[in-house]
Design a protein around this motif. Structure first.
Motif, PDB file in Angstrom:
ATOM      1  N   ARG A 173       1.331  -1.058   0.172  1.00 19.98           N
ATOM      2  CA  ARG A 173       0.079  -0.046  -0.334  1.00 19.98           C
ATOM      3  C   ARG A 173       1.021   1.131   0.292  1.00 19.98           C
ATOM      4  O   ARG A 173       0.365   1.901   0.956  1.00 19.98           O
ATOM      5  CB  ARG A 173      -0.965   0.367   1.226  1.00 19.98           C
ATOM      6  CG  ARG A 173      -2.273  -0.974   1.243  1.00 19.98           C
ATOM      7  CD  ARG A 173      -2.789  -1.315   2.495  1.00 19.98           C
ATOM      8  NE  ARG A 173      -3.334  -0.063   2.684  1.00 19.98           N
ATOM      9  CZ  ARG A 173      -4.625   0.142   2.814  1.00 19.98           C
ATOM     10  NH1 ARG A 173      -5.628  -0.022   1.695  1.00 19.98           N
ATOM     11  NH2 ARG A 173      -5.456   1.436   3.477  1.00 19.98           N
ATOM     12  N   ALA A 174       1.555   1.481  -1.354  1.00 19.05           N
ATOM     13  CA  ALA A 174       2.505   2.468  -1.168  1.00 19.05           C
ATOM     14  C   ALA A 174       2.014   3.845  -1.451  1.00 19.05           C
ATOM     15  O   ALA A 174       2.686   4.757  -0.541  1.00 19.05           O
ATOM     16  CB  ALA A 174       3.150   2.439  -2.752  1.00 19.05           C
ATOM     17  N   ARG A 175       1.479   3.884  -1.791  1.00 19.32           N
ATOM     18  CA  ARG A 175       0.928   5.432  -1.585  1.00 19.32           C
ATOM     19  C   ARG A 175      -1.224   4.771  -1.153  1.00 19.32           C
ATOM     20  O   ARG A 175      -1.891   4.508  -2.091  1.00 19.32           O
ATOM     21  CB  ARG A 175      -0.163   5.996  -2.658  1.00 19.32           C
ATOM     22  CG  ARG A 175       0.484   7.317  -2.590  1.00 19.32           C
ATOM     23  CD  ARG A 175       0.292   8.885  -4.183  1.00 19.32           C
ATOM     24  NE  ARG A 175       0.324   7.736  -5.788  1.00 19.32           N
ATOM     25  CZ  ARG A 175      -0.965   8.135  -5.962  1.00 19.32           C
ATOM     26  NH1 ARG A 175      -1.738   9.586  -5.380  1.00 19.32           N
ATOM     27  NH2 ARG A 175      -1.213   7.811  -7.272  1.00 19.32           N
ATOM     28  N   VAL A 176      -2.076   6.017  -0.230  1.00 20.35           N
ATOM     29  CA  VAL A 176      -3.391   5.478  -0.012  1.00 20.35           C
ATOM     30  C   VAL A 176      -3.854   6.977   0.317  1.00 20.35           C
ATOM     31  O   VAL A 176      -3.220   7.700   0.902  1.00 20.35           O
ATOM     32  CB  VAL A 176      -3.217   5.437   1.373  1.00 20.35           C
ATOM     33  CG1 VAL A 176      -4.514   5.207   2.062  1.00 20.35           C
ATOM     34  CG2 VAL A 176      -2.204   3.942   1.711  1.00 20.35           C
ATOM     35  N   LYS A 177      -4.915   6.693  -0.127  1.00 23.13           N
ATOM     36  CA  LYS A 177      -5.636   8.281  -0.762  1.00 23.13           C
ATOM     37  C   LYS A 177      -7.007   7.942  -0.112  1.00 23.13           C
ATOM     38  O   LYS A 177      -7.539   7.609  -0.518  1.00 23.13           O
ATOM     39  CB  LYS A 177      -5.666   8.800  -1.441  1.00 23.13           C
ATOM     40  CG  LYS A 177      -6.897  10.088  -1.771  1.00 23.13           C
ATOM     41  CD  LYS A 177      -6.638  10.686  -3.849  1.00 23.13           C
ATOM     42  CE  LYS A 177      -7.188  12.188  -3.492  1.00 23.13           C
ATOM     43  NZ  LYS A 177      -6.914  12.930  -5.361  1.00 23.13           N
ATOM     44  N   SER A 178      -7.804   8.904   1.603  1.00 18.53           N
ATOM     45  CA  SER A 178      -9.108   8.977   1.710  1.00 18.53           C
ATOM     46  C   SER A 178      -8.956   7.348   2.154  1.00 18.53           C
ATOM     47  O   SER A 178     -10.234   6.438   1.736  1.00 18.53           O
ATOM     48  CB  SER A 178     -10.351   8.766   0.836  1.00 18.53           C
ATOM     49  OG  SER A 178     -10.431   9.950   0.482  1.00 18.53           O
ATOM     50  N   GLY A 179      -8.055   6.652   2.431  1.00 17.90           N
ATOM     51  CA  GLY A 179      -8.247   5.040   3.561  1.00 17.90           C
ATOM     52  C   GLY A 179      -8.279   4.395   2.257  1.00 17.90           C
ATOM     53  O   GLY A 179      -7.982   3.148   2.197  1.00 17.90           O
ATOM     54  N   ILE A 180      -8.001   4.530   0.939  1.00 17.90           N
ATOM     55  CA  ILE A 180      -8.083   3.672  -0.635  1.00 17.90           C
ATOM     56  C   ILE A 180      -6.509   3.317  -0.904  1.00 17.90           C
ATOM     57  O   ILE A 180      -5.841   4.322  -1.569  1.00 17.90           O
ATOM     58  CB  ILE A 180      -9.054   4.497  -1.479  1.00 17.90           C
ATOM     59  CG1 ILE A 180     -10.037   4.032  -0.614  1.00 17.90           C
ATOM     60  CG2 ILE A 180      -8.353   3.628  -2.918  1.00 17.90           C
ATOM     61  CD1 ILE A 180     -11.179   4.630  -2.029  1.00 17.90           C
ATOM     62  N   SER A 181      -6.159   2.723  -1.121  1.00 15.56           N
ATOM     63  CA  SER A 181      -4.627   2.210  -1.635  1.00 15.56           C
ATOM     64  C   SER A 181      -4.398   2.786  -3.507  1.00 15.56           C
ATOM     65  O   SER A 181      -5.366   1.685  -4.138  1.00 15.56           O
ATOM     66  CB  SER A 181      -3.827   0.504  -1.970  1.00 15.56           C
ATOM     67  OG  SER A 181      -3.212   0.382  -2.301  1.00 15.56           O
ATOM     68  N   VAL A 182      -4.005   3.812  -3.684  1.00 14.98           N
ATOM     69  CA  VAL A 182      -3.697   3.865  -4.678  1.00 14.98           C
ATOM     70  C   VAL A 182      -2.975   4.146  -5.799  1.00 14.98           C
ATOM     71  O   VAL A 182      -2.664   4.288  -6.471  1.00 14.98           O
ATOM     72  CB  VAL A 182      -4.052   5.367  -5.206  1.00 14.98           C
ATOM     73  CG1 VAL A 182      -5.762   5.732  -4.372  1.00 14.98           C
ATOM     74  CG2 VAL A 182      -3.390   6.515  -4.313  1.00 14.98           C
ATOM     75  N   ARG A 183      -2.063   3.246  -5.011  1.00 14.94           N
ATOM     76  CA  ARG A 183      -0.571   2.862  -5.625  1.00 14.94           C
ATOM     77  C   ARG A 183       0.059   1.991  -4.610  1.00 14.94           C
ATOM     78  O   ARG A 183       0.175   1.564  -3.592  1.00 14.94           O
ATOM     79  CB  ARG A 183       0.925   3.980  -5.875  1.00 14.94           C
ATOM     80  CG  ARG A 183       2.164   3.320  -6.130  1.00 14.94           C
ATOM     81  CD  ARG A 183       2.882   4.414  -6.662  1.00 14.94           C
ATOM     82  NE  ARG A 183       2.672   5.253  -8.008  1.00 14.94           N
ATOM     83  CZ  ARG A 183       3.740   5.985  -7.854  1.00 14.94           C
ATOM     84  NH1 ARG A 183       4.688   6.483  -7.071  1.00 14.94           N
ATOM     85  NH2 ARG A 183       3.327   6.806  -8.582  1.00 14.94           N
ATOM     86  N   SER A 184      -0.003   0.576  -6.164  1.00 15.52           N
ATOM     87  CA  SER A 184      -0.226  -1.016  -5.405  1.00 15.52           C
ATOM     88  C   SER A 184       1.197  -1.767  -5.972  1.00 15.52           C
ATOM     89  O   SER A 184       1.336  -1.155  -7.372  1.00 15.52           O
ATOM     90  CB  SER A 184      -1.143  -1.796  -4.973  1.00 15.52           C
ATOM     91  OG  SER A 184      -1.401  -2.816  -3.982  1.00 15.52           O
ATOM     92  N   ALA A 185       1.667  -2.336  -6.152  1.00 16.36           N
ATOM     93  CA  ALA A 185       2.474  -3.388  -6.652  1.00 16.36           C
ATOM     94  C   ALA A 185       2.893  -4.003  -5.685  1.00 16.36           C
ATOM     95  O   ALA A 185       2.626  -4.703  -4.653  1.00 16.36           O
ATOM     96  CB  ALA A 185       3.842  -2.637  -6.640  1.00 16.36           C
ATOM     97  N   PRO A 186       3.259  -5.727  -5.989  1.00 14.97           N
ATOM     98  CA  PRO A 186       3.430  -7.333  -5.452  1.00 14.97           C
ATOM     99  C   PRO A 186       4.741  -6.969  -4.512  1.00 14.97           C
ATOM    100  O   PRO A 186       5.847  -6.297  -4.506  1.00 14.97           O
ATOM    101  CB  PRO A 186       3.947  -8.113  -6.635  1.00 14.97           C
ATOM    102  CG  PRO A 186       3.523  -7.593  -7.965  1.00 14.97           C
ATOM    103  CD  PRO A 186       3.395  -6.142  -7.479  1.00 14.97           C
TER     104      PRO A 186
END
Length: 425
Positions: free
Chosen positions: A199-212
């Protein structure tokens, strides 16, 4: 036979991922419903707004009306708050992709989750009353994502949260990286695959950047213990955060699709589709891929217009062919118009042979009703004439101005053509 699947509420981030995952599935016919005006009506071709809110006494009745009208085979919840409601809704006239009511209640309340899973040794240490030392971690007992979660640095803020009237879970502070683990289990609750992602970048509680995740062994093992305890079917996920020693500790478990499961979908596992199969008792296998991929999410635009047109006039140079290559948006639109029976006229001043240009760029000439090749200074408006139910697409402002003034039809530059693309399913 195609399955009729109803998604509620369909405009949530979860509902939009379900749409993206299932809109091309040949055995699924998607239907969407929401109780508020949301993005679902721009994504779902079969959409209905209902008056009943989640938790209101009329919700099951409103859903049943859609079940009967559309012949729904399965209801997919697309928000955490809907899952326990559907799990308890014995009057719902279609099965819902939810766990049993007891398990749904456990997953909805983190206090119950921690109590149920504490013996597995994966739950962070509780903080009872005021802490002996700070910082600690606070998170609403009922909620989703990281919404409302915070680091508490002293007793003053701790007292404020204790007196807020909101039920919180207070636990040891976990300073490490946070991960989500996407899981898929079969119809019997047997875990088939677990895919941890950052969960590399989170906005408003939502993960908006993700990688394995690269070092995933402990989290995959954790997935196995949770699956054995809760026996969840289909798609589900849990979130963890590492403690000071790098050991992952459980934050929450959710028996549903996650919006960022799109990352795992790109690696070969369509979680929403397999979720449907699991809850209908269909057998399936998984074939995960191992290539590198990063997901980054941002707002995207969709449009609803009042345009009504029966023919399209389209320019070639710097429009259909742009910077030496076919324009992918307009090529997609050509096939959309072909499928709908909307004739397209290629209206061009191309210096050479338009047919040769189309062939060079692998654009099928049969996609056009006809090709109008203007070899002199004849205005394009003259070629269109009194075709008052047409639209015109051209990169040239001068050409658009001529057509608009003399034909009175809508005209568009390339930047406005995206409003014509219909991605609903």
């Amino acid at each position: 036979m195609r399955l009729n699947v109803l998604v509620f509420p369909c405009g949530s981030e979860i509902g939009l991922e379900i749409h993206a995952a299932l809109r091309h599935a040949k055995d699924i016919r998607l239907h969407g419903a929401s109780s508020v005006s949301d993005h679902g009506e721009f994504a779902y071709a079969r959409y209905r707004r209902i008056d009943a809110q989640a938790g209101s006494p009329g919700l099951v009745e409103a859903l049943n009306a859609l079940v009967d009208e559309w012949g729904i085979d399965l209801v997919l919840p697309a928000h955490d708050s809907v899952i326990p409601l559907l799990a308890e809704a014995t009057a719902l006239r279609a099965p819902a992709a939810v766990p049993d009511a007891g398990t749904a209640a456990v997953c909805r309340d983190k206090r119950l989750t921690y109590d149920r899973l504490r013996h597995l040794g994966i739950v962070p240490a509780d903080v009872e009353g005021l802490a002996r030392e700070y910082p600690i971690f606070a998170k609403p007992a009922i909620g989703q994502g990281s919404q409302g979660a915070e680091r508490v640095d002293g007793p003053e803020r701790h007292r404020q949260l204790l007196d807020s009237g909101i039920a919180y879970v207070f636990s040891e502070y976990l300073p490490g990286a946070e991960y989500t683990v996407d899981c898929i289990s079969d119809a019997e609750g047997r875990l088939l695959h677990a895919a941890p992602r950052s969960r590399a970048r989170v906005k408003s509680g939502i993960s908006v950047r993700s990688a394995p995740a690269s070092d995933a062994g402990a989290m995959v093992a954790m997935a196995g213990t949770i699956a054995a305890e809760l026996r969840l079917r289909g798609a589900w996920f849990f979130q963890v955060r590492e403690d000071r020693e790098g050991v992952p500790k459980l934050l929450e478990v959710a028996p549903r699709i996650a919006g960022s499961m799109a990352l795992s979908r790109m690696r070969g596992i369509n979680y929403p589709l397999l979720h449907v199969y699991a809850h209908l008792g269909r057998p399936f296998t998984v074939l995960p891929q191992e290539h590198e991929v990063v997901l980054d999410r941002a707002l995207a635009n969709r449009y609803r217009t009042g345009l009504r047109y029966s023919r399209v006039y389209l320019d070639l140079d710097d429009t259909l062919v742009l910077r030496g290559a076919a324009n992918p948006l307009l090529v997609a639109l050509l096939y959309q118009w072909q499928a709908r029976g909307t004739p397209v006229v290629l209206l061009t001043r191309h210096a050479g042979d338009p047919l040769e240009c189309l062939r060079r760029h692998r654009i099928c000439p049969e996609l056009f009703e006809r090709i109008e090749h203007l070899r002199d200074r004849t205005p394009k408006s003259a070629a269109i004439g009194d075709d008052s139910e047409a639209i015109f697409i051209d990169d040239s402002f001068a050409e658009r101005l001529d057509v608009h003034r003399n034909c009175g039809i809508p005209v568009f530059d390339l930047d406005a053509a995206e409003q014509l693309l219909d991605l609903r399913a």
